[in-house]
Write a protein that holds these residues in place. Sequence first.
Motif, mmCIF file in Angstrom:
data_model
loop_
_atom_site.group_PDB
_atom_site.id
_atom_site.type_symbol
_atom_site.label_atom_id
_atom_site.label_comp_id
_atom_site.label_asym_id
_atom_site.label_seq_id
_atom_site.Cartn_x
_atom_site.Cartn_y
_atom_site.Cartn_z
ATOM 1 N N HIS A 98 59.349 66.865 -4.584
ATOM 2 C CA HIS A 98 59.754 68.131 -3.969
ATOM 3 C C HIS A 98 59.837 69.223 -5.035
ATOM 4 N N HIS A 99 60.782 69.131 -5.923
ATOM 5 C CA HIS A 99 60.903 70.014 -7.086
ATOM 6 C C HIS A 99 61.792 69.320 -8.106
ATOM 7 N N PRO A 100 61.790 69.746 -9.350
ATOM 8 C CA PRO A 100 62.518 69.006 -10.391
ATOM 9 C C PRO A 100 64.031 69.105 -10.302
ATOM 10 N N PHE A 101 64.579 69.787 -9.284
ATOM 11 C CA PHE A 101 66.014 69.939 -9.147
ATOM 12 C C PHE A 101 66.607 68.958 -8.141
ATOM 13 N N THR A 102 65.768 68.075 -7.553
ATOM 14 C CA THR A 102 66.230 67.113 -6.560
ATOM 15 C C THR A 102 67.024 66.001 -7.229
ATOM 16 N N ALA A 103 68.177 65.660 -6.668
ATOM 17 C CA ALA A 103 69.047 64.640 -7.248
ATOM 18 C C ALA A 103 68.578 63.248 -6.835
ATOM 19 N N PRO A 104 68.737 62.246 -7.705
ATOM 20 C CA PRO A 104 68.482 60.855 -7.296
ATOM 21 C C PRO A 104 69.407 60.476 -6.148
ATOM 22 N N GLN A 105 68.935 59.545 -5.301
ATOM 23 C CA GLN A 105 69.694 59.240 -4.088
ATOM 24 C C GLN A 105 70.965 58.447 -4.371
ATOM 25 N N THR A 106 70.876 57.427 -5.208
ATOM 26 C CA THR A 106 72.027 56.576 -5.488
ATOM 27 C C THR A 106 72.122 56.333 -6.992
ATOM 28 N N ALA A 107 73.208 55.656 -7.381
ATOM 29 C CA ALA A 107 73.367 55.283 -8.788
ATOM 30 C C ALA A 107 72.270 54.328 -9.229
ATOM 31 N N LYS A 108 71.791 53.483 -8.302
ATOM 32 C CA LYS A 108 70.696 52.569 -8.617
ATOM 33 C C LYS A 108 69.444 53.338 -9.002
ATOM 34 N N ASP A 109 69.190 54.460 -8.339
ATOM 35 C CA ASP A 109 68.011 55.276 -8.658
ATOM 36 C C ASP A 109 68.164 55.956 -10.009
ATOM 37 N N VAL A 110 69.390 56.287 -10.386
ATOM 38 C CA VAL A 110 69.615 56.841 -11.719
ATOM 39 C C VAL A 110 69.310 55.788 -12.774
ATOM 40 N N ASP A 111 69.705 54.535 -12.504
ATOM 41 C CA ASP A 111 69.413 53.448 -13.442
ATOM 42 C C ASP A 111 67.913 53.247 -13.605
ATOM 43 N N LEU A 112 67.148 53.408 -12.523
ATOM 44 C CA LEU A 112 65.701 53.264 -12.617
ATOM 45 C C LEU A 112 65.099 54.314 -13.550
ATOM 46 N N LEU A 113 65.706 55.478 -13.595
ATOM 47 C CA LEU A 113 65.224 56.520 -14.503
ATOM 48 C C LEU A 113 65.467 56.128 -15.950
ATOM 49 N N THR A 114 66.633 55.589 -16.216
ATOM 50 C CA THR A 114 66.979 55.248 -17.598
ATOM 51 C C THR A 114 66.300 53.974 -18.067
ATOM 52 N N LYS A 115 65.871 53.112 -17.127
ATOM 53 C CA LYS A 115 65.242 51.842 -17.491
ATOM 54 C C LYS A 115 63.720 51.912 -17.490
ATOM 55 N N GLY A 116 63.179 53.115 -17.387
ATOM 56 C CA GLY A 116 61.737 53.288 -17.517
ATOM 57 C C GLY A 116 60.927 52.984 -16.287
ATOM 58 N N ASN A 117 61.512 53.062 -15.100
ATOM 59 C CA ASN A 117 60.754 52.850 -13.863
ATOM 60 C C ASN A 117 60.993 54.015 -12.911
ATOM 61 N N PRO A 118 60.670 55.247 -13.318
ATOM 62 C CA PRO A 118 61.009 56.425 -12.494
ATOM 63 C C PRO A 118 60.238 56.498 -11.184
ATOM 64 N N LEU A 119 59.029 55.922 -11.112
ATOM 65 C CA LEU A 119 58.250 56.019 -9.876
ATOM 66 C C LEU A 119 58.881 55.209 -8.742
ATOM 67 N N ALA A 120 59.780 54.286 -9.074
ATOM 68 C CA ALA A 120 60.469 53.510 -8.043
ATOM 69 C C ALA A 120 61.738 54.192 -7.560
ATOM 70 N N ALA A 121 62.156 55.249 -8.233
ATOM 71 C CA ALA A 121 63.396 55.934 -7.856
ATOM 72 C C ALA A 121 63.183 56.786 -6.614
ATOM 73 N N ARG A 122 64.217 56.837 -5.782
ATOM 74 C CA ARG A 122 64.184 57.668 -4.577
ATOM 75 C C ARG A 122 65.050 58.913 -4.778
ATOM 76 N N GLY A 123 64.649 59.981 -4.126
ATOM 77 C CA GLY A 123 65.413 61.217 -4.194
ATOM 78 C C GLY A 123 66.215 61.433 -2.924
ATOM 79 N N ASP A 124 67.305 62.156 -3.047
ATOM 80 C CA ASP A 124 68.112 62.496 -1.872
ATOM 81 C C ASP A 124 67.514 63.735 -1.214
ATOM 82 N N SER A 125 66.324 63.554 -0.664
ATOM 83 C CA SER A 125 65.583 64.658 -0.042
ATOM 84 C C SER A 125 65.264 64.305 1.404
#
Length: 812
Positions: A606-633
Motif C-alpha cells: 500500500h505505502h511504506p507507512f502501513t503498520a504490521p498486523q501483529t507482533a508475529k509480523d514484526v518478528d518476521l521483519l527482524t528475522k529476514g522474512n519480510p515478504l511473509a509479513a502481513r500489514g494491517d491494511s
Amino acid sequence: MVRFFSHLVRQNVRRCVPSIRGQYLPRQYQPILHMRSLHDEVPSEDLDRDSHEDPYAQHSNNNPLLKEAPQGPLVEDTDIPIFFRTKTQSSFDNAFRFPAPTPPMHYEPDKVVYIQGFLRKRKDVGSRMTFCDVDLGRTYPEVQIVSTWEEEGSYQHVAHQDLKTISPHSPITAMGTLKKSEKTSGSEDSTKQRFDLKLRHIKALNTFPKDIIVTKDALWPPKFRHLQLRFDPDLRDRLRFRSSIQFELTKQLMSRGFVNIETPLLFKSTPEGAREFLVPTRRPGYAYALTQSPQQYKQILMAGGIEKYFQFAKCFRDEDHRADRQPEFTQLDLEMSFASGTDVINNVSKVIEKLFNHNKCFAKGADGKSYIVYSENEVESLKENPASFSRFGFQHNAGNMVHMKYKDAMDQYGTDKPDLRIKTPWMSPIHQITSGHGSLFHEFVPQLTTLRNFSIEGVKLRLGQTPDAARKFMKNFMNNLPSTLNLTPGCTPAVFVYDSKLPLNGFSDLGEEGASVIERMSSSTWPKCVDGDIIVMHARKTGRHVGGSTDLGRLRTALYAAGVKTGFIPADRSLQFLWVHSFPLFTPDDGKDPGQGGAAGFSATHHPFTAPQTAKDVDLLTKGNPLAARGDSYDLVVNGIEIGGGSRRIHVAELQQYIMKDVLQMSNARIADFAHLLEALRAGCPPHAGFALGFDRLVTVMFDLPSIRDVMAFPKTNKGEDVMVGSPSKVTPEQEQLYHIAQHPRFKKKSQSAGGKAEAKQQPEAETETSNPAADSTTVASQEPAPTPEENPEETKILEQPTEEEEAAKVK
C-alpha cells in the motif's frame, strides 16, 4: 460627515427598492433592509407592471440602443418593465438587464412569472399560435410557451414575432401567465408539474449558432464537452447526483465528530510508490510535487492533536490511463487518532450504510438508470408508482458487509477484488483439482503448462444451455479473448463441456482416472455436473500469492461477464460490499511502478507507512522474512471494484525508520525526504488509522457505468489530455528559461559567445540521490536541475539580462 453619507445611502436604497421586480436586494444593502424576495411583497397581477421609477430609465433617453417598442393598441399591458420595452439591445446590455426568475415554489396557475432558460424547438400552428418548450433546469417545473395574438401591434403580437426570430437552444428570458397544462409530462420523471406560459414578452439573451447541428442522439466528441453538458440531461443529472452524495457524506462524517481540513496540493517529491507530477519554480533546481494523496499531511495532523480529520481531496498520479484511472481524481480522505483498523472499518461501514439508505438522494429505475429525487412528494410518488421505478433505492448488503482475508480471496476467487455477485449456481469459486507432475493428469499436463512447480485449478460455469450451445459459447469466447487478461506465457486454459452422450461424459482427454476425479467432485459450491456444464482448468505456479489477480481469476470474471452479455445469466444489479484485509506488507518489484526506490527488491504493497498486523509480523521483519509479513491494511470492494482502502499507520518513529532503512533498504537521502514525518512521529504521535474512498469510483458504481469519466465534468482522455482546452500544452522557450526546465539552444549559444563554454559542476552524490526520485517520476520538469548562479556565472549573465532602468543608469 458620516451621518451625511449614511443619509445618502439610505435615500438611494429607498428609491431603488420600489423599482426592483422579483429580485433579491443587493448584499451591501442587507444590513439596512431585511433581505426578502420581492415576489412575496408584490401582488402577482402587478408583476408585469412598472409604474415606479426604473433604475435604468435615466439612461434610456441617451442610449441609442434603447429604442421604444413600436406603438400600437395595447390589449392587456399599459406599462411593462423597461427591459421588455426596448426594441433593440446590445449583448452587453442583455448580460445585466434581464429580470430575476420567479422561484419554483411560486409557480401557481393564473400567476404572472418571469422565466429564464434555453428555448427548444418551436412548433407553429398557423400564423397566430406557436408552442415551444423551455429548459428551465432540473429543479423547475416543465414549462411550455404558448404564444397567441388577436390584434396587430399588441404586446402579444410583438412577443409572438420576437419568439419566431429566436433560434432554438438560445438562452431567453420571458414573462407571462401560468396555466395548468392538460398535457402529461414528457420527461422520464413523471412527478414533475407541467404548466403552459401564456406569453406576454420574450427576449433572447444570446444566439445559438446555426452551424452547430443538434440531434436527439448526437454524440459529442471530447472537444465539445460544453455541448455534451448542455444536451445530455443524464450527464447533468449525474453531476447533480455527485453533488448530493458529497453533501450527504459530509453531513454523516461531521455528525461523527470529523473535522474538514484542507491540506496543501503543492508538496515535495517523496517516494511513496506512484509516479508524481512536478511543478517547476523560478528557483533554479527546485520544484513542487503535486500530492499523490494527503497521506503524510493527515498523519501530521494526528500528531498535531486533531482527533478526526476528513476532506474531499484532489490527488495527482502519473499512472497508466485506464477506464477507472485519471491523472487527477477526487478521494474522500479520513483519519482517526487512538484508533485501530477495526474502528475505521466500523465507522466507514456505518457511513456507507447511511448513504445507501438515504432514499431522498437517488432511486434506481426499472431500466437500471439512477435518478435523483429532490422532495418528499417525489419520494412518495415513486413508492406509489412501482411500474416506473421497480427498485426504489438500491439492493445492497452495506448493513452486513462480508469480511475476507487476502489469501482466501485469492484462493477462492483469483482476485483481491472479488465480485460477490459471481456465485453458484452460475459460476463456482476456484477449486484446486490436483498439483504437480505426479498427478492423475500427467499425460494431459504438457497441454496445460510448461511450469515445473504448479497446481491445477478449475471453475465450473453453468449457463443452463445444451452441450452444443455451451460449446458454441466457449468457442466464441476463446476466439475473442480480451487482451486485458494477460495470461501467463506457457500456460493454456483447458475447456471441457459435460455431455452424457460422449465417452467419459466429455472428459476423455483426462483419461478414466482423471474423468472420475471430476465426476466425484461435489459440494455446495461445486454442484454435481449436468449436461451443458463448462469446466475450465488452468495451471498456476505454486507458492505465495503475489499481486492482485491470477490467470484463472481473470478468466472467471470474463466468463461470467460474457454469460450476462449473451443473456444466459440474468443480470444482477445489486451492490455487494466486501472488506478485504490482511494484505502482504510488501510485494516484489515488477518494474511497473517506482515504489520506494530501495535496494531490497520489493516495495510496500500500500505505502511504506502501513503498520504490521501483529507482533508475529514484526518478528518476521527482524528475522529476514519480510515478504511473509502481513500489514494491517484493508480495502472496500463493491461488485469487483475497489472503491477505497486504508490501514493502521506506523506511529513510532523508530519502527518507521527501521522499515525504511533496514527492510526496504532505502538510501539515507531518500529517508531524509521523510524527515518531517519522522519528526512528527517522534513527538509522541498517538496510534492512528485511516481510509481513502475513491469518490469518482463510488459514483460510477452507483450508476453502473464503465468509466469514471462519465461522472466527471471535465475528464481527461486515455492519453491524459483535455482536448477541449488543449492541455497539457507545450512549454515555450521563455517558460523554459524562467522556470529553469531546460536550456534552450539560443541561450546556450549566447552563453558561449559571452564567455566561452561554461560547464556545470557535478552535484554532490547525496543531492543526486535526493533528486533521482523526482527525476524518475516527473512528467513536467527536466531530469536534471539547472545550475545555480554561483555554479555558472557566465550563463547567469545571459539569462539575467539588465533592465532598461539599469541600462539607462549605466549610460548616464
